[in-house]
Design a protein around this motif. Sequence first.
Motif, PDB file in Angstrom:
ATOM      1  N   PRO A  89     -12.513  12.777 -20.265  1.00  0.00           N
ATOM      2  CA  PRO A  89     -12.025  13.821 -19.364  1.00  0.00           C
ATOM      3  C   PRO A  89     -11.001  13.268 -18.378  1.00  0.00           C
ATOM      4  O   PRO A  89     -10.955  12.059 -18.138  1.00  0.00           O
ATOM      5  CB  PRO A  89     -13.293  14.288 -18.639  1.00  0.00           C
ATOM      6  N   ILE A  90     -10.173  14.160 -17.820  1.00  0.00           N
ATOM      7  CA  ILE A  90      -9.227  13.730 -16.794  1.00  0.00           C
ATOM      8  C   ILE A  90     -10.027  13.342 -15.562  1.00  0.00           C
ATOM      9  O   ILE A  90     -11.170  13.756 -15.391  1.00  0.00           O
ATOM     10  CB  ILE A  90      -8.192  14.821 -16.444  1.00  0.00           C
ATOM     11  N   ARG A  91      -9.397  12.562 -14.689  1.00  0.00           N
ATOM     12  CA  ARG A  91     -10.102  12.181 -13.463  1.00  0.00           C
ATOM     13  C   ARG A  91     -10.296  13.425 -12.595  1.00  0.00           C
ATOM     14  O   ARG A  91      -9.424  14.282 -12.513  1.00  0.00           O
ATOM     15  CB  ARG A  91      -9.338  11.093 -12.717  1.00  0.00           C
ATOM     16  N   PHE A  92     -11.436  13.522 -11.994  1.00  0.00           N
ATOM     17  CA  PHE A  92     -11.745  14.669 -11.138  1.00  0.00           C
ATOM     18  C   PHE A  92     -11.886  14.172  -9.720  1.00  0.00           C
ATOM     19  O   PHE A  92     -12.623  13.216  -9.458  1.00  0.00           O
ATOM     20  CB  PHE A  92     -13.045  15.352 -11.583  1.00  0.00           C
ATOM     21  N   ALA A 136     -12.674  15.928  -6.046  1.00  0.00           N
ATOM     22  CA  ALA A 136     -13.058  17.185  -5.405  1.00  0.00           C
ATOM     23  C   ALA A 136     -12.097  17.594  -4.301  1.00  0.00           C
ATOM     24  O   ALA A 136     -11.900  18.777  -4.044  1.00  0.00           O
ATOM     25  CB  ALA A 136     -14.478  17.071  -4.849  1.00  0.00           C
ATOM     26  N   SER A 137     -11.461  16.621  -3.657  1.00  0.00           N
ATOM     27  CA  SER A 137     -10.585  16.935  -2.529  1.00  0.00           C
ATOM     28  C   SER A 137      -9.170  17.339  -2.962  1.00  0.00           C
ATOM     29  O   SER A 137      -8.381  17.768  -2.131  1.00  0.00           O
ATOM     30  CB  SER A 137     -10.500  15.740  -1.583  1.00  0.00           C
ATOM     31  N   ILE A 138      -8.846  17.195  -4.237  1.00  0.00           N
ATOM     32  CA  ILE A 138      -7.500  17.535  -4.712  1.00  0.00           C
ATOM     33  C   ILE A 138      -7.603  18.576  -5.830  1.00  0.00           C
ATOM     34  O   ILE A 138      -8.063  18.283  -6.926  1.00  0.00           O
ATOM     35  CB  ILE A 138      -6.745  16.285  -5.223  1.00  0.00           C
ATOM     36  N   PRO A 139      -7.169  19.809  -5.556  1.00  0.00           N
ATOM     37  CA  PRO A 139      -7.226  20.845  -6.589  1.00  0.00           C
ATOM     38  C   PRO A 139      -6.174  20.593  -7.667  1.00  0.00           C
ATOM     39  O   PRO A 139      -5.249  19.799  -7.491  1.00  0.00           O
ATOM     40  CB  PRO A 139      -6.911  22.131  -5.811  1.00  0.00           C
ATOM     41  N   THR A 140      -6.343  21.273  -8.790  1.00  0.00           N
ATOM     42  CA  THR A 140      -5.360  21.187  -9.870  1.00  0.00           C
ATOM     43  C   THR A 140      -4.914  22.598 -10.244  1.00  0.00           C
ATOM     44  O   THR A 140      -5.557  23.577  -9.890  1.00  0.00           O
ATOM     45  CB  THR A 140      -5.936  20.486 -11.123  1.00  0.00           C
ATOM     46  N   ALA A 141      -3.801  22.669 -10.956  1.00  0.00           N
ATOM     47  CA  ALA A 141      -3.275  23.947 -11.435  1.00  0.00           C
ATOM     48  C   ALA A 141      -2.695  23.725 -12.828  1.00  0.00           C
ATOM     49  O   ALA A 141      -2.414  22.597 -13.235  1.00  0.00           O
ATOM     50  CB  ALA A 141      -2.186  24.464 -10.489  1.00  0.00           C
ATOM     51  N   TRP A 142      -2.505  24.831 -13.552  1.00  0.00           N
ATOM     52  CA  TRP A 142      -1.897  24.787 -14.880  1.00  0.00           C
ATOM     53  C   TRP A 142      -0.521  25.438 -14.827  1.00  0.00           C
ATOM     54  O   TRP A 142      -0.341  26.471 -14.187  1.00  0.00           O
ATOM     55  CB  TRP A 142      -2.762  25.527 -15.895  1.00  0.00           C
ATOM     56  N   ILE A 143       0.420  24.817 -15.518  1.00  0.00           N
ATOM     57  CA  ILE A 143       1.778  25.337 -15.647  1.00  0.00           C
ATOM     58  C   ILE A 143       2.082  25.466 -17.128  1.00  0.00           C
ATOM     59  O   ILE A 143       1.773  24.561 -17.913  1.00  0.00           O
ATOM     60  CB  ILE A 143       2.808  24.367 -15.025  1.00  0.00           C
ATOM     61  N   GLU A 144       2.682  26.585 -17.529  1.00  0.00           N
ATOM     62  CA  GLU A 144       3.237  26.709 -18.879  1.00  0.00           C
ATOM     63  C   GLU A 144       4.733  26.464 -18.742  1.00  0.00           C
ATOM     64  O   GLU A 144       5.402  27.128 -17.952  1.00  0.00           O
ATOM     65  CB  GLU A 144       2.973  28.094 -19.449  1.00  0.00           C
ATOM     66  N   THR A 149       1.384  15.213 -13.715  1.00  0.00           N
ATOM     67  CA  THR A 149       0.639  15.791 -14.828  1.00  0.00           C
ATOM     68  C   THR A 149      -0.609  14.963 -15.090  1.00  0.00           C
ATOM     69  O   THR A 149      -0.540  13.751 -15.258  1.00  0.00           O
ATOM     70  CB  THR A 149       1.516  15.843 -16.094  1.00  0.00           C
ATOM     71  N   LEU A 150      -1.748  15.652 -15.146  1.00  0.00           N
ATOM     72  CA  LEU A 150      -3.019  15.015 -15.464  1.00  0.00           C
ATOM     73  C   LEU A 150      -3.370  15.179 -16.942  1.00  0.00           C
ATOM     74  O   LEU A 150      -4.001  14.319 -17.542  1.00  0.00           O
ATOM     75  CB  LEU A 150      -4.139  15.624 -14.614  1.00  0.00           C
ATOM     76  N   ARG A 151      -2.979  16.324 -17.493  1.00  0.00           N
ATOM     77  CA  ARG A 151      -3.271  16.625 -18.902  1.00  0.00           C
ATOM     78  C   ARG A 151      -2.096  17.418 -19.452  1.00  0.00           C
ATOM     79  O   ARG A 151      -1.600  18.331 -18.786  1.00  0.00           O
ATOM     80  CB  ARG A 151      -4.554  17.437 -19.005  1.00  0.00           C
ATOM     81  N   LEU A 152      -1.654  17.069 -20.666  1.00  0.00           N
ATOM     82  CA  LEU A 152      -0.494  17.725 -21.263  1.00  0.00           C
ATOM     83  C   LEU A 152      -0.812  18.117 -22.701  1.00  0.00           C
ATOM     84  O   LEU A 152      -1.218  17.274 -23.504  1.00  0.00           O
ATOM     85  CB  LEU A 152       0.720  16.794 -21.235  1.00  0.00           C
ATOM     86  N   ILE A 153      -0.606  19.415 -22.987  1.00  0.00           N
ATOM     87  CA  ILE A 153      -0.902  19.963 -24.312  1.00  0.00           C
ATOM     88  C   ILE A 153       0.331  20.715 -24.802  1.00  0.00           C
ATOM     89  O   ILE A 153       0.819  21.622 -24.114  1.00  0.00           O
ATOM     90  CB  ILE A 153      -2.098  20.933 -24.249  1.00  0.00           C
ATOM     91  N   ARG A 154       0.837  20.358 -25.988  1.00  0.00           N
ATOM     92  CA  ARG A 154       1.943  21.131 -26.567  1.00  0.00           C
ATOM     93  C   ARG A 154       1.338  22.313 -27.314  1.00  0.00           C
ATOM     94  O   ARG A 154       0.529  22.139 -28.217  1.00  0.00           O
ATOM     95  CB  ARG A 154       2.811  20.284 -27.494  1.00  0.00           C
TER      96      ARG A 154
END
Length: 180
Positions: A119-122, A124-132, A154-159
Amino acid sequence: MARLILFNKPYGVLSQFTPEGRWQGLRDHLSVPGVYAAGRLDADSEGLLILTDDGPLQSRIADPRHKLPKTYWAQVEGVPNEADLEPLRRGVDLGDFVTRPAALRLIDAPAGLWPRTPPIRFRASIPTAWIELTINEGKNRQVRRMTAKIGFPTLRLIRAAVGEWTLGALQPGEWMEQHV
């Protein structure tokens, strides 16, 4: 008739058949002789990788001169607003080149998203968001460099798509064949 393989490349797999070091190769997931990757994804990126046995088709898919759009889902550290994303819509200077303008939008986590292993690093104090994000080029680590440039690594990248081809419901390591 050309063979075309749509493959959901898992994290930790190279875009080549031969493994190297800690990374697996395509042969660990595909047993389809005579096909070659049309483009590449870094080992730490996931998602749609297209393979074919047709050289001209491979070139048309992979060559930036043909400007096939490539759509990515990027999970970024932090939560950008529209003003934060605007530089990507105009094109950003990455030092060795200036990107073409990208089409992008904030999205919810993609439906049917599989867990990543590891899994990506988690934090709690730093939120994440998704961009297309859709680009018409594909230089080395470009999307990661673009999001980092605007302050949202970028923490996770999916094509998700290349041209008309999409990931669809393929799960990591799954593939389907089409004849074109």
